[in-house]
Design an enzyme around this catalytic site. Structure first.
Site, PDB file in Angstrom:
ATOM      1  CB  SER A   9      -0.877   0.001   1.263  1.00 33.06           C
ATOM      2  OG  SER A   9      -1.506   1.255   1.471  1.00 33.06           O
ATOM      3  CE1 TYR A  53      -3.775  -2.448   5.593  1.00 28.42           C
ATOM      4  CE2 TYR A  53      -3.214  -0.116   5.314  1.00 28.42           C
ATOM      5  CZ  TYR A  53      -3.596  -1.338   4.774  1.00 28.42           C
ATOM      6  OH  TYR A  53      -3.772  -1.445   3.414  1.00 28.42           O
TER       7      TYR A  53
END
Length: 292
Positions: A144, A157
């Site tokens: 990401s 995360y």
């Protein structure tokens, strides 16, 4: 004959029941290879399997709990029973949570390590040696834009995606002369269930960045992998966000990311149980913990 000669190469997509994983599985099936769909939800997998078969492709479904220690062994056993070997592994499964580390359940946060890091690493380390021995195939790992910076209020995360990118790029270098490709894909926000389930869709940060479609990210990922690229960053907005993260000093970047991810009605990070707008922010206009 060896087992390599009697087994057919397949594309294994982990996290194939929805989102980017499903989109990559459908793309891969069009190339003619068997596709093995892996996720926890067997009902979701059957929907994807049916769609692939209706389009003329070949697909198999395997319900697998990635948090279990024997997930990789169970996958290898399934492939063996079907007369398949993993030619390409797509690690698309993962989840995130938004909120202060002190406010979110610790078990749910540690669970991100099990799924986003340990399971991805375990599957990769089990299947990569066979690819290198056959001198073909490879791995697509979904990271990401979050992998390029620490992420206050999504700390676990962001950290998990940093692992995915670092691990993938190192493996790319290790295997680049073996005929195997390891590609890391680092998209920005994507229009999937992830944003809703993680709560990230309510953060200003994910409202500022334009959302890409799963199909667009999957197309970029698949083309980039076939072109033997190390890193794929789909979309101009994602590239700009990464550029900004690289230019800004950490002392400026941390409070910026923190402020963009907080909302006034979030639980205050101080642990008081009060909403942020009625707690530390009221006494510290610069954002309390977010500006530390």
């Amino acid at each position: 004959m060896t087992s390599h000669e009697i087994s057919r190469p397949a594309i294994v997509v982990v996290g194939a029941s929805r989102g980017i994983g499903r989109a990559i599985a459908e793309l891969a099936a069009r190339d003619g290879a068997p596709v093995v769909l892996v996720a926890r939800s067997i009902d979701g997998l059957h929907v994807v399997e049916s769609a692939i078969k209706q389009a003329g492709g070949e697909a198999f479904s395997l319900s697998l709990d990635l948090a279990s220690n024997d997930a990789a062994r169970n996958l290898e056993a399934f492939l063996s029973r079907q007369g398949l070997i993993c030619d390409v592994l797509v690690n698309s499964a993962g989840y995130g949570l938004r909120g202060a580390a002190t406010a979110l359940p610790s078990a749910d946060q540690v669970g991100m390590i099990d799924v986003n890091i340990r399971a991805l690493a375990d599957l990769t380390l089990h299947l990569l040696p066979g690819m290198v021995a056959r001198r073909r195939g490879g791995i697509i790992n979904l990271a990401s834009v979050a992998s390029f910076t620490p992420g206050p209020y999504m700390a676990m995360y962001y950290a998990s995606k940093a692992f995915v990118r670092s691990f993938s790029e190192a493996l790319y270098q290790e295997t680049r002369r073996t005929g195997v490709t390891v590609t890391c894909v680092a998209p920005g926000p994507v229009s999937t269930e992830f944003l809703e389930k993680s709560g990230a869709n309510r953060a200003a940060l994910f409202k500022v960045l334009p959302k890409a479609s799963s199909e667009y990210v999957a197309t970029c990922a698949w083309r980039g992998f076939k072109a033997r690229r190390r890193l794929v960053i789909p979309g101009i907005s994602a590239r700009l966000a990464i550029l900004m993260a690289g230019v800004l000093p950490t002392a400026a970047l941390l409070p910026l990311v923190g402020r963009l991810q907080l909302r006034g009605n979030d639980p205050c990070p101080c642990g008081s149980g009060k909403q942020l707008k009625h707690c530390c922010r009221a006494g510290h206009p610069k954002g309390g913990t977010a500006s530390a």
